[in-house]
Design a protein around this motif. Structure first.
Motif, PDB file in Angstrom:
ATOM      1  N   ARG B   6      -6.709   3.467   3.391  1.00  0.00           N
ATOM      2  CA  ARG B   6      -6.139   3.610   2.048  1.00  0.00           C
ATOM      3  C   ARG B   6      -5.737   5.059   1.779  1.00  0.00           C
ATOM      4  O   ARG B   6      -4.678   5.332   1.227  1.00  0.00           O
ATOM      5  N   VAL B   7      -6.618   5.961   2.215  1.00  0.00           N
ATOM      6  CA  VAL B   7      -6.303   7.392   2.038  1.00  0.00           C
ATOM      7  C   VAL B   7      -5.021   7.732   2.804  1.00  0.00           C
ATOM      8  O   VAL B   7      -4.128   8.416   2.288  1.00  0.00           O
ATOM      9  N   ALA B   8      -4.914   7.222   4.043  1.00  0.00           N
ATOM     10  CA  ALA B   8      -3.736   7.500   4.879  1.00  0.00           C
ATOM     11  C   ALA B   8      -2.461   6.972   4.221  1.00  0.00           C
ATOM     12  O   ALA B   8      -1.433   7.664   4.201  1.00  0.00           O
ATOM     13  N   CYS B   9      -2.544   5.777   3.666  1.00  0.00           N
ATOM     14  CA  CYS B   9      -1.374   5.195   2.979  1.00  0.00           C
ATOM     15  C   CYS B   9      -0.986   6.071   1.793  1.00  0.00           C
ATOM     16  O   CYS B   9       0.210   6.349   1.574  1.00  0.00           O
ATOM     17  N   ALA B  10      -2.004   6.506   1.025  1.00  0.00           N
ATOM     18  CA  ALA B  10      -1.739   7.336  -0.148  1.00  0.00           C
ATOM     19  C   ALA B  10      -1.092   8.653   0.272  1.00  0.00           C
ATOM     20  O   ALA B  10      -0.127   9.111  -0.363  1.00  0.00           O
ATOM     21  N   VAL B  15       3.645  12.156   0.571  1.00  0.00           N
ATOM     22  CA  VAL B  15       4.580  12.984   1.345  1.00  0.00           C
ATOM     23  C   VAL B  15       6.020  12.475   1.169  1.00  0.00           C
ATOM     24  O   VAL B  15       6.950  13.266   0.942  1.00  0.00           O
ATOM     25  N   VAL B  16       6.176  11.151   1.217  1.00  0.00           N
ATOM     26  CA  VAL B  16       7.519  10.569   1.027  1.00  0.00           C
ATOM     27  C   VAL B  16       8.039  10.896  -0.363  1.00  0.00           C
ATOM     28  O   VAL B  16       9.188  11.331  -0.536  1.00  0.00           O
ATOM     29  N   LEU B 249       1.423  19.764   8.107  1.00  0.00           N
ATOM     30  CA  LEU B 249       2.046  18.552   7.559  1.00  0.00           C
ATOM     31  C   LEU B 249       2.308  17.537   8.670  1.00  0.00           C
ATOM     32  O   LEU B 249       2.047  16.331   8.518  1.00  0.00           O
ATOM     33  N   LEU B 250       2.793  18.042   9.795  1.00  0.00           N
ATOM     34  CA  LEU B 250       3.063  17.163  10.941  1.00  0.00           C
ATOM     35  C   LEU B 250       1.773  16.482  11.409  1.00  0.00           C
ATOM     36  O   LEU B 250       1.746  15.261  11.630  1.00  0.00           O
ATOM     37  N   THR B 255      -1.393  11.763  11.903  1.00  0.00           N
ATOM     38  CA  THR B 255      -2.745  11.194  11.819  1.00  0.00           C
ATOM     39  C   THR B 255      -2.770  10.023  10.833  1.00  0.00           C
ATOM     40  O   THR B 255      -3.374   8.983  11.097  1.00  0.00           O
ATOM     41  N   SER B 256      -2.085  10.197   9.701  1.00  0.00           N
ATOM     42  CA  SER B 256      -2.042   9.116   8.707  1.00  0.00           C
ATOM     43  C   SER B 256      -1.374   7.877   9.290  1.00  0.00           C
ATOM     44  O   SER B 256      -1.841   6.753   9.076  1.00  0.00           O
TER      45      SER B 256
END
Lengths: 282, 269
Positions: B6-10, B15-16, B249-250, B255-256
């Protein structure tokens, strides 16, 4: 390699809907079918009995032209409505499949595409041999569903195979098979994966399709009881050869071949009969 | 969905969203040069400082993120479709088709990916417009990056060819091409989705590699690769830490993606 070495002499075979004289061999392995000779008359239900590996499904696939011609050596002939299916090109065979000769396989849930809705699968079957408006298509597929006693409403048509019972899935398969009212329906172990009650319902359905539409049925099974209940004639296939062929009642009540006798002796008995047999043995 | 997924999706959504809002968040734009403040450290006017010709680094990071993050999925889409066509179709047809497709695939796979990319890019004209360089970079990624996915899809196509529902469809008289598009391809969806998502971080990294070597997106358009190129002349990490923001950022984005993809892998399995 295909060779037509069949000479039709017998009148019943000449008039038959399908008349086969066939040997099939995969590469250098022993033949799967050895000079199998049988005929299916218009509107009859012919039973094909044999144990697993006896060549029943190979015969069904050969009739449909679905055996790999590059890997399989099929010799003889399969005459259907005047044409030898073994000599037909793929395009001609494809125009017969589903339209004149249809197939119902053993496992209903794996025979329906899990990724497609029932409506899509029925529409695809219709579009394979018909053209017309969506309304024509929907009307035909609804009639096909009704002919197998299934609901034809939108809710049902929107279902995926996984959302149906095994019995419903088998009826959908049969509906797909009868969309074009084929002259011959091949039921390859079509009731083997079903419980006894669903099996009885599907057998009743086959009988109705046979009587109402005059559809000939090649009923392939290893279940003698179901064959006895539905078939006019029966052929016993053993190690790639037809060892006995004739009227169902005659073959199953007074078998002449040793293999048929063994098959009948191995048939499970009802508990009461089993108890009586045990008591007699004591 | 697990907490970390969930954190990765957020994080990815954030970022988008930030990159989409680049024109509002960094109105100066990525190309405007402030010669008075060339190579300046972070300040109120330039949050991440400026590059050696005075361009706002924050704006360049946002616009570069937009380019890398939106074109990598486009390249992933091309490569996945190619993999489905070459691998999936060959696997479904089987025999000589499958052998030929896999021979080509193995040939591609035997070549080191980065060297192949560099060679092909170097063979093409380098003096091109920035917009064309973006197109070329991601087209190369898409057109060369399908091979690993093709192998997986070839195996999938081969197993689908022998299923009962395909046999049933053939027995209904359905034609070969329609059989593949309507009956076989939808059953490859879980594998196709997984291959698509797996390709995105791989392509982001590949573009960054090309950018570092000066073979990626052409100036003045920014991309993560061209931004990372700035790190070439860095003497020590502590000297100008703000230059590491694109790298950070990369790492965060890749990782996300990997965290989100662990679910896709389960679906494909």
């Amino acid at each position: 390699m295909f060779r037509n070495d069949r000479v039709l002499t017998d009148k019943s075979q000449r008039d038959a809907l399908l008349s086969a004289h066939l040997s099939v061999q995969y590469g250098n392995k022993p033949p799967v079918l050895r000079g199998v000779q049988l005929d299916i008359q218009h509107g009859e239900v012919l039973g094909l009995i044999g144990q697993s590996g006896s060549g029943k499904s190979t015969l069904a696939m050969a009739i449909l032209g679905l055996i790999d011609r590059k890997r399989v050596d099929a010799q003889g002939s399969i005459f259907f409505e005047g044409s030898d299916l073994l000599t037909l090109r793929e395009a001609a065979l494809r125009s017969l499949r589903g339209r004149k000769i249809a197939l119902v396989l053993q496992s209903p849930l794996s025979s329906l595409n899990p990724a497609l809705k029932i409506r899509t699968q029925l529409r695809e079957t219709w579009r394979a041999h018909a053209s017309g408006s969506s309304a024509d298509c929907d009307s035909t597929i609804r009639k096909a569903l009704e002919s197998v006693s299934l609901p034809s409403d939108d809710d049902f048509l929107r279902k995926y195979p996984a959302q149906m019972s095994v019995g419903q899935a088998q009826r959908v398969l049969i509906a797909m098979a009868v969309v074009h009212r084929p002259a011959l329906l091949i039921a390859d172990e079509a009731t083997s994966a079903l419980d006894v009650i669903t099996q009885a319902e599907i057998l009743k359905l086959f009988r109705e399709l046979n009587q109402n539409f005059g559809m000939a049925i090649l009923y392939i099974s290893h279940d003698l009881a179901s064959v006895a209940g539905i078939c006019d004639r029966v052929a016993i296939l053993h190690q790639g050869e037809i060892v006995e062929f004739g009227n169902t009642q005659k073959v199953l009540t007074s078998p002449s071949h040793e293999y048929t006798q063994r098959l009948l002796a191995a048939m499970p008995r009802m508990p009461q009969a089993s108890f009586a047999a045990k008591a007699a043995a004591r | 969905m697990s907490f970390w997924r969930r954190v990765a999706c957020a994080v990815l959504l954030l970022v988008v969203a930030v990159s989409l809002g680049a024109s509002s968040l960094a109105p100066a734009g990525y190309a405007k040069q402030d010669r008075e403040a060339a190579g300046a450290p972070p300040s109120h006017a330039h949050w991440l400082g400026t590059d050696e010709i005075g361009r706002d680094r924050f704006a360049r990071v946002l616009y570069g993120t937009r380019i890398s993050l939106f074109l990598a999925p486009a390249a992933a889409l091309i490569s996945t479709l190619l993999a489905a066509l070459v691998g999936g179709l060959a696997g479904y047809l089987g025999g000589a088709w499958a052998r030929a497709a896999m021979a080509i695939t193995d040939l591609f796979l035997s070549l080191p990916w980065l060297f192949l990319l560099i060679t092909v890019r170097a063979l093409l004209p380098l003096n091109v417009s920035p917009a064309f360089s973006v197109l070329v970079t991601f087209l190369i990624l898409g057109l060369l990056g399908w091979t690993a996915a093709a192998r997986v899809l070839c195996a999938t196509g081969g197993s689908l060819r022998n299923t009962d529902f395909v046999r049933q469809a053939r027995a209904s008289g359905i034609r070969g091409t329609r059989l593949f598009w309507i009956h076989v391809l939808p059953n490859m969806k879980p594998v196709l989705y997984a291959q698509f998502w797996i390709s995105i971080p791989a392509f982001i990294l590949s573009e960054a590699n090309l950018g570092i070597l000066g073979l990626g997106v052409a100036e003045p358009l920014p991309s993560w690769g061209s931004l990372l190129k700035e790190l070439e002349g860095l003497v020590s990490v502590g000297e100008e830490p703000w230059k590491f923001v694109p790298l950070l950022l990369l790492v965060i984005v890749v990782t996300s993606f990997q965290l989100v993809l662990s679910k896709q892998d389960e679906v494909a399995a």
